[in-house]
Motif scaffolding. Structure first.
Motif, short mmCIF file in Angstrom:
data_model
loop_
_atom_site.label_atom_id
_atom_site.label_comp_id
_atom_site.label_asym_id
_atom_site.label_seq_id
_atom_site.Cartn_x
_atom_site.Cartn_y
_atom_site.Cartn_z
N GLY A 157 0.82 -1.21 0.00
CA GLY A 157 0.00 0.00 0.00
C GLY A 157 0.85 1.26 0.00
N TYR A 158 1.96 1.20 0.73
CA TYR A 158 2.89 2.33 0.77
C TYR A 158 3.49 2.60 -0.60
N ARG A 159 3.94 1.55 -1.29
CA ARG A 159 4.52 1.73 -2.62
C ARG A 159 3.45 2.25 -3.58
N ALA A 160 2.24 1.76 -3.44
CA ALA A 160 1.15 2.24 -4.31
C ALA A 160 0.87 3.72 -4.06
N ALA A 161 0.96 4.13 -2.79
CA ALA A 161 0.72 5.55 -2.47
C ALA A 161 1.79 6.43 -3.11
N LEU A 162 3.03 5.97 -3.12
CA LEU A 162 4.10 6.73 -3.78
C LEU A 162 3.87 6.82 -5.28
N ASP A 163 3.46 5.70 -5.87
CA ASP A 163 3.17 5.69 -7.31
C ASP A 163 2.01 6.62 -7.63
N LEU A 209 1.11 9.25 -5.96
CA LEU A 209 1.56 10.63 -5.82
C LEU A 209 2.28 11.09 -7.08
N ARG A 210 3.15 10.26 -7.61
CA ARG A 210 3.86 10.62 -8.84
C ARG A 210 2.86 10.89 -9.98
N ALA A 211 1.88 10.01 -10.12
CA ALA A 211 0.88 10.18 -11.18
C ALA A 211 0.03 11.42 -10.94
N ASP A 212 -0.30 11.69 -9.70
CA ASP A 212 -1.15 12.84 -9.39
C ASP A 212 -0.42 14.16 -9.62
N VAL A 213 0.88 14.20 -9.28
CA VAL A 213 1.67 15.40 -9.55
C VAL A 213 1.71 15.65 -11.06
N ARG A 214 1.94 14.60 -11.82
CA ARG A 214 1.96 14.75 -13.28
C ARG A 214 0.61 15.25 -13.79
N ALA A 215 -0.47 14.71 -13.26
CA ALA A 215 -1.80 15.11 -13.70
C ALA A 215 -2.06 16.58 -13.39
N LEU A 216 -1.64 17.04 -12.22
CA LEU A 216 -1.81 18.45 -11.89
C LEU A 216 -1.00 19.31 -12.85
N GLY A 217 0.22 18.87 -13.18
CA GLY A 217 1.02 19.61 -14.14
C GLY A 217 0.35 19.68 -15.50
N VAL A 243 2.02 15.49 3.17
CA VAL A 243 2.17 15.62 4.62
C VAL A 243 1.84 14.30 5.31
N ASP A 244 0.77 13.64 4.85
CA ASP A 244 0.39 12.36 5.45
C ASP A 244 1.49 11.31 5.26
N LEU A 245 2.06 11.27 4.07
CA LEU A 245 3.13 10.31 3.83
C LEU A 245 4.33 10.59 4.72
N LEU A 246 4.66 11.86 4.89
CA LEU A 246 5.81 12.21 5.72
C LEU A 246 5.54 11.89 7.19
N ALA A 247 4.32 12.22 7.65
CA ALA A 247 4.02 12.08 9.07
C ALA A 247 3.71 10.63 9.46
#
Length: 223
Positions: free
Chosen positions: A5-11, A13-21, A65-69
């Motif tokens: 689940g953690y690795r999926a959350a990182l993946d 995030l990468r996709a979501d940042v790209r989508a926002l861009g 923030v959630d991932l960091l905390a």
């Protein structure tokens, strides 16, 4: 959260940042089209669309923030999340600059044709898109290439600004004070447009710089 689940959350995030861009670049494209064509309806759409960019930006910052905390990532994962957090801010500001273009289009009495705003905008857009590709692909060489081409955009913007001022000095507004005021308004908008497009390119460099640091702990492009 499981390791999977953690690795999926990182993946994600990468996709979501790209989508926002990509969303911010669509806003930029539409802002440039509104400037070029004088399309007030499209300009209004760009301005109204900024709220969605802002909302998504805040959501994704919260995810970081959630991932960091909660997950306390280390090493490369920590750099990835921290870089993504910073990159989100640059992408949100690209959206803000696109909104400025929409406002300039509404304020102008005619489409801007003194300088090739579309060409400058295309160069700036390409820098952001290339930086997003580098972030998505983890390509350090592409990060350096984005930074290297920024001087070309800066020079293009400098030449455009000089032309706008030269045209003002050489133009003839006559004795009509209203005509003089209209000319000054047009010049101010054009100079602001060129400045904002240069800043779009700068945000592309920032994305590349954060990505390079993420990949290689190399602060070469950060300063």
């Amino acid at each position: 959260m499981t390791r999977e689940g953690y690795r999926a959350a990182l993946d994600d995030l990468r996709a979501d940042v790209r989508a926002l861009g990509d969303d911010a670049l669509t806003q930029l494209d539409d802002g440039l089209t509104a400037l070029e064509t004088g399309d007030d309806d499209l300009a209004e759409e760009v301005i109204d669309g900024d709220a969605a960019i802002n909302d998504r930006y805040l959501e994704l910052e919260g995810d970081c923030v959630d991932l960091l905390a909660l997950q306390q990532p280390v090493a490369s994962d920590l750099r990835f999340v921290a870089a993504s957090f910073k990159i989100l801010t640059d992408l949100e500001r690209v959206g803000d600059l696109a909104t400025n273009l929409g406002r300039y289009a509404l304020a102008a009495e005619r489409p801007a044709d003194e300088v090739d705003v579309r060409a400058i905008g295309a160069d700036a857009r390409d820098q952001v898109a290339a930086a997003l590709d580098a972030y998505e692909d983890g390509d350090a060489d592409a990060c350096r290439a984005v930074a290297a081409r920024d001087d070309e955009l800066d020079a293009h913007c400098q030449r455009a600004s000089e032309r706008v001022v030269r045209d003002l000095l050489e133009g003839e507004a006559g004795e009509d004070s209203w005509a003089v005021e209209r000319v000054l308004d047009d010049v101010s908008r054009l100079l602001l447009t060129v400045r904002d497009l240069e800043r779009v390119g700068d945000h592309g460099v920032n994305v590349a710089a954060r990505t390079l640091y993420m990949l290689e702990s190399d602060p070469e492009l950060l300063y």
